[in-house]
Design a protein around this motif. Structure first.
Motif, PDB file in Angstrom:
ATOM      1  N   ALA A  63       0.868  -1.183   0.000  1.00 25.96           N
ATOM      2  CA  ALA A  63       0.000   0.000   0.000  1.00 25.96           C
ATOM      3  C   ALA A  63       0.899   1.225   0.000  1.00 25.96           C
ATOM      4  CB  ALA A  63      -0.912   0.011   1.219  1.00 25.96           C
ATOM      5  N   THR A  64       0.344   2.355  -0.371  1.00 23.67           N
ATOM      6  CA  THR A  64       1.080   3.610  -0.337  1.00 23.67           C
ATOM      7  C   THR A  64       0.253   4.643   0.417  1.00 23.67           C
ATOM      8  OG1 THR A  64       2.173   3.166  -2.436  1.00 23.67           O
ATOM      9  CG2 THR A  64       2.145   5.452  -1.698  1.00 23.67           C
ATOM     10  N   LEU A  65       0.885   5.266   1.400  1.00 27.12           N
ATOM     11  CA  LEU A  65       0.286   6.360   2.150  1.00 27.12           C
ATOM     12  C   LEU A  65       0.820   7.657   1.568  1.00 27.12           C
ATOM     13  CD1 LEU A  65      -1.131   7.656   4.669  1.00 27.12           C
ATOM     14  CD2 LEU A  65       1.050   7.315   5.870  1.00 27.12           C
ATOM     15  N   ARG A  66      -0.070   8.604   1.291  1.00 25.65           N
ATOM     16  CA  ARG A  66       0.356   9.916   0.810  1.00 25.65           C
ATOM     17  C   ARG A  66      -0.259  10.974   1.714  1.00 25.65           C
ATOM     18  NH1 ARG A  66      -0.878  13.795  -3.834  1.00 25.65           N
ATOM     19  NH2 ARG A  66       1.147  14.747  -4.173  1.00 25.65           N
ATOM     20  N   LEU A  67       0.579  11.868   2.195  1.00 23.42           N
ATOM     21  CA  LEU A  67       0.159  12.992   3.021  1.00 23.42           C
ATOM     22  C   LEU A  67       0.418  14.260   2.227  1.00 23.42           C
ATOM     23  CD1 LEU A  67       1.956  11.831   6.296  1.00 23.42           C
ATOM     24  CD2 LEU A  67      -0.435  11.415   5.644  1.00 23.42           C
ATOM     25  N   ARG A  68      -0.588  15.127   2.140  1.00 22.28           N
ATOM     26  CA  ARG A  68      -0.422  16.357   1.367  1.00 22.28           C
ATOM     27  C   ARG A  68      -1.049  17.523   2.103  1.00 22.28           C
ATOM     28  NH1 ARG A  68      -3.314  18.515  -3.621  1.00 22.28           N
ATOM     29  NH2 ARG A  68      -4.759  16.823  -3.227  1.00 22.28           N
ATOM     30  N   ALA A  69      -0.290  18.612   2.202  1.00 25.55           N
ATOM     31  CA  ALA A  69      -0.795  19.837   2.827  1.00 25.55           C
ATOM     32  C   ALA A  69      -1.754  20.528   1.875  1.00 25.55           C
ATOM     33  CB  ALA A  69       0.361  20.768   3.153  1.00 25.55           C
ATOM     34  N   LEU A  70      -2.816  21.056   2.451  1.00 21.16           N
ATOM     35  CA  LEU A  70      -3.780  21.855   1.703  1.00 21.16           C
ATOM     36  C   LEU A  70      -3.867  23.225   2.355  1.00 21.16           C
ATOM     37  CD1 LEU A  70      -6.611  19.164   1.410  1.00 21.16           C
ATOM     38  CD2 LEU A  70      -4.872  19.717  -0.295  1.00 21.16           C
ATOM     39  N   ALA A  71      -4.468  24.162   1.679  1.00 21.49           N
ATOM     40  CA  ALA A  71      -4.620  25.517   2.218  1.00 21.49           C
ATOM     41  C   ALA A  71      -5.423  25.485   3.519  1.00 21.49           C
ATOM     42  CB  ALA A  71      -5.314  26.401   1.190  1.00 21.49           C
ATOM     43  N   GLY A  72      -5.177  26.443   4.379  1.00 23.35           N
ATOM     44  CA  GLY A  72      -5.950  26.585   5.602  1.00 23.35           C
ATOM     45  C   GLY A  72      -5.619  25.553   6.667  1.00 23.35           C
ATOM     46  N   ALA A  73      -4.365  25.144   6.762  1.00 24.79           N
ATOM     47  CA  ALA A  73      -3.923  24.160   7.767  1.00 24.79           C
ATOM     48  C   ALA A  73      -4.709  22.862   7.665  1.00 24.79           C
ATOM     49  CB  ALA A  73      -4.007  24.748   9.176  1.00 24.79           C
ATOM     50  N   ARG A  74      -4.981  22.453   6.437  1.00 21.74           N
ATOM     51  CA  ARG A  74      -5.710  21.213   6.180  1.00 21.74           C
ATOM     52  C   ARG A  74      -4.751  20.152   5.661  1.00 21.74           C
ATOM     53  NH1 ARG A  74     -10.861  21.058   5.769  1.00 21.74           N
ATOM     54  NH2 ARG A  74     -10.941  19.797   3.882  1.00 21.74           N
ATOM     55  N   LEU A  75      -5.164  18.903   5.804  1.00 21.00           N
ATOM     56  CA  LEU A  75      -4.348  17.769   5.405  1.00 21.00           C
ATOM     57  C   LEU A  75      -5.187  16.792   4.611  1.00 21.00           C
ATOM     58  CD1 LEU A  75      -1.656  16.057   5.793  1.00 21.00           C
ATOM     59  CD2 LEU A  75      -2.847  15.021   7.752  1.00 21.00           C
ATOM     60  N   ARG A  76      -4.631  16.291   3.509  1.00 21.34           N
ATOM     61  CA  ARG A  76      -5.262  15.201   2.766  1.00 21.34           C
ATOM     62  C   ARG A  76      -4.434  13.951   2.994  1.00 21.34           C
ATOM     63  NH1 ARG A  76      -7.786  14.361  -3.217  1.00 21.34           N
ATOM     64  NH2 ARG A  76      -9.390  15.640  -2.247  1.00 21.34           N
ATOM     65  N   VAL A  77      -5.107  12.882   3.406  1.00 22.58           N
ATOM     66  CA  VAL A  77      -4.500  11.575   3.611  1.00 22.58           C
ATOM     67  C   VAL A  77      -5.080  10.651   2.550  1.00 22.58           C
ATOM     68  CG1 VAL A  77      -4.262   9.614   5.182  1.00 22.58           C
ATOM     69  CG2 VAL A  77      -4.315  11.952   6.100  1.00 22.58           C
ATOM     70  N   SER A  78      -4.212  10.041   1.749  1.00 21.88           N
ATOM     71  CA  SER A  78      -4.643   9.100   0.714  1.00 21.88           C
ATOM     72  C   SER A  78      -3.945   7.773   0.928  1.00 21.88           C
ATOM     73  CB  SER A  78      -4.270   9.611  -0.684  1.00 21.88           C
ATOM     74  OG  SER A  78      -4.779  10.890  -0.918  1.00 21.88           O
ATOM     75  N   VAL A  79      -4.660   6.683   0.714  1.00 21.88           N
ATOM     76  CA  VAL A  79      -4.075   5.353   0.803  1.00 21.88           C
ATOM     77  C   VAL A  79      -4.454   4.574  -0.444  1.00 21.88           C
ATOM     78  CG1 VAL A  79      -3.964   3.182   2.086  1.00 21.88           C
ATOM     79  CG2 VAL A  79      -4.070   5.352   3.321  1.00 21.88           C
ATOM     80  N   TRP A  80      -3.431   4.125  -1.161  1.00 24.76           N
ATOM     81  CA  TRP A  80      -3.621   3.277  -2.341  1.00 24.76           C
ATOM     82  C   TRP A  80      -3.336   1.844  -1.930  1.00 24.76           C
ATOM     83  CZ3 TRP A  80       0.166   0.044  -4.251  1.00 24.76           C
ATOM     84  CH2 TRP A  80      -0.174  -0.653  -5.412  1.00 24.76           C
ATOM     85  N   ASP A  81      -4.150   0.908  -2.433  1.00 23.85           N
ATOM     86  CA  ASP A  81      -3.843  -0.508  -2.250  1.00 23.85           C
ATOM     87  C   ASP A  81      -4.200  -1.268  -3.518  1.00 23.85           C
ATOM     88  OD1 ASP A  81      -6.548  -1.739  -2.092  1.00 23.85           O
ATOM     89  OD2 ASP A  81      -6.711  -0.721  -0.170  1.00 23.85           O
ATOM     90  N   THR A  82      -3.897  -2.543  -3.543  1.00 24.71           N
ATOM     91  CA  THR A  82      -4.008  -3.348  -4.764  1.00 24.71           C
ATOM     92  C   THR A  82      -5.399  -3.903  -5.025  1.00 24.71           C
ATOM     93  OG1 THR A  82      -3.289  -5.311  -3.545  1.00 24.71           O
ATOM     94  CG2 THR A  82      -1.575  -4.028  -4.678  1.00 24.71           C
ATOM     95  N   ASN A  83      -6.316  -3.794  -4.082  1.00 20.51           N
ATOM     96  CA  ASN A  83      -7.663  -4.326  -4.251  1.00 20.51           C
ATOM     97  C   ASN A  83      -8.555  -3.251  -4.880  1.00 20.51           C
ATOM     98  OD1 ASN A  83     -10.273  -5.281  -3.971  1.00 20.51           O
ATOM     99  ND2 ASN A  83      -9.977  -6.029  -1.890  1.00 20.51           N
ATOM    100  N   PRO A  84      -9.153  -3.510  -6.053  1.00 23.13           N
ATOM    101  CA  PRO A  84      -9.963  -2.482  -6.717  1.00 23.13           C
ATOM    102  C   PRO A  84     -11.350  -2.271  -6.107  1.00 23.13           C
ATOM    103  CG  PRO A  84      -9.954  -4.471  -8.026  1.00 23.13           C
ATOM    104  CD  PRO A  84      -9.006  -4.708  -6.878  1.00 23.13           C
ATOM    105  N   TYR A  85     -11.774  -3.130  -5.198  1.00 26.04           N
ATOM    106  CA  TYR A  85     -13.110  -3.031  -4.602  1.00 26.04           C
ATOM    107  C   TYR A  85     -13.197  -1.794  -3.699  1.00 26.04           C
ATOM    108  CZ  TYR A  85     -17.014  -4.040  -1.505  1.00 26.04           C
ATOM    109  OH  TYR A  85     -18.164  -3.945  -0.775  1.00 26.04           O
TER     110      TYR A  85
END
Length: 160
Positions: free
Chosen positions: A70-92
């Motif tokens: 799996a891959t965890l991605r952390l990204r800063a957004l405007a206004g002291a916000r955070l986007r957390v994304s997780v990719w994995d191999t299961n398409p469901y």
């Protein structure tokens, strides 16, 4: 993973980090430790508790319901916000991420031992979503589940 750097001046380019996680039961813990270091390094410690809960649920879902990395991605957004994304191999795309954002109903029985993690994410995140990823020529596909949190989500989790 990139080196953590001090907070940048307002209006500067947002940052993003990616962490490749093996299919390992320690993946959620490693994701939480990494998340704490990144948020502390960027002066966003007010998001740590909420972000830890939501990240842990997303990474745990990836570990429990896929057989690959799996891959965890952390990204800063405007206004002291955070986007957390997780990719994995299961398409469901699991419920409630298969629904439109809003306040999803939880179809899990009250006496069930599991199945509530992603509903916690949807309940406490400011925004959330998911989508399948089509396989590329190298066979990479799967899905991406994401959520966004900011100061409002922090207040909601603290009050719970």
């Amino acid at each position: 993973m990139a080196t953590v750097s001090p907070p940048k001046a307002e209006g500067s380019t947002p940052w993003a980090y990616a962490l490749q996680l093996p299919h390992d039961p320690l993946a959620p813990r490693i994701a939480r430790v990494t998340l704490r270091a990144v948020l502390a390094g960027h002066g966003l410690t007010q998001l740590v508790d909420s972000a830890e809960l939501l990240t842990s649920e997303l990474v745990t879902n990836a570990y429990r319901h896929s057989t690959g990395s799996a891959t965890l991605r952390l990204r800063a957004l405007a206004g002291a916000r955070l986007r957390v994304s997780v990719w994995d191999t299961n398409p469901y795309i699991p419920p409630p991420f298969d629904q439109r954002p809003g306040r999803p109903r939880c179809p899990v029985r009250v006496d069930s031992d599991g199945g509530r993690g992603l509903f916690l994410v949807c309940h406490y995140a400011d925004a959330w979503g998911g989508y399948p990823l089509r396989a590329d020529p190298f066979g990479c596909g799967g899905k991406l589940l994401w959520c966004e949190i900011g100061p409002q989500a922090v207040d909601c989790v603290a009050a719970a």
